[in-house]
Design a protein around this motif. Structure first.
Motif, PDB file in Angstrom:
ATOM      1  N   VAL A  49       0.851  -1.183   0.000  1.00 18.88           N
ATOM      2  CA  VAL A  49       0.000   0.000   0.000  1.00 18.88           C
ATOM      3  C   VAL A  49       0.886   1.232   0.000  1.00 18.88           C
ATOM      4  O   VAL A  49       2.070   1.160   0.349  1.00 18.88           O
ATOM      5  N   GLY A  53      -2.350   4.782   2.279  1.00 17.47           N
ATOM      6  CA  GLY A  53      -3.282   3.681   2.462  1.00 17.47           C
ATOM      7  C   GLY A  53      -3.903   3.107   1.203  1.00 17.47           C
ATOM      8  O   GLY A  53      -4.760   2.242   1.276  1.00 17.47           O
ATOM      9  N   ASN A  85      -1.656  -1.653   5.972  1.00 23.73           N
ATOM     10  CA  ASN A  85      -2.283  -0.398   6.381  1.00 23.73           C
ATOM     11  C   ASN A  85      -1.773   0.068   7.745  1.00 23.73           C
ATOM     12  O   ASN A  85      -1.617   1.272   7.963  1.00 23.73           O
TER      13      ASN A  85
END
Length: 113
Positions: A49, A53, A85
């Motif tokens: 990611v 995010g 995340n």
């Protein structure tokens, strides 16, 4: 009028706030370009990611694929994305935390942070 020129002090404060806002925007752009990884199942599933995010990639080791047990694979994917995340949030705190603290923790009317 405040002795010593209160107006100049306000101008300086506004300039400092604008610089902090520019620094924050720069840090947010950096986060959007920076990629972090999370993994699950001992590395069988890896998610990538951005620091902001956004999911950019997912790698699944063929050993993790069992047609009879797709539920475990789904759990591994979710866990890898969650781990990525969490790493992105840590990166956000490292990059943006000092900027927010410089603004008194945020909450300044009219500023987006």
């Amino acid at each position: 009028m405040i002795p010593g020129g209160g107006k100049a002090d306000m101008q300086q404060l506004l300039q400092q706030a604008q610089k902090m806002q520019q620094d924050l925007a720069t840090a947010q752009e950096e986060l959007a370009r920076t990629e972090v990884e999370g993994q699950a199942g001992g590395g069988l599933v890896k998610a990538t990611v951005t620091g902001s995010g956004e999911l950019r990639g997912l790698v699944i080791d063929p050993k993790a694929v069992d047609p009879e047990d797709t539920e475990t694979l789904a759990d591994l994917v979710v866990a890898a994305v969650q781990a990525a995340n969490e790493n992105a949030q840590t990166l956000q705190q490292q990059k943006l935390g000092p900027l927010a603290q410089g603004l008194g923790g945020g909450g300044i009317p009219g500023l987006p942070f």
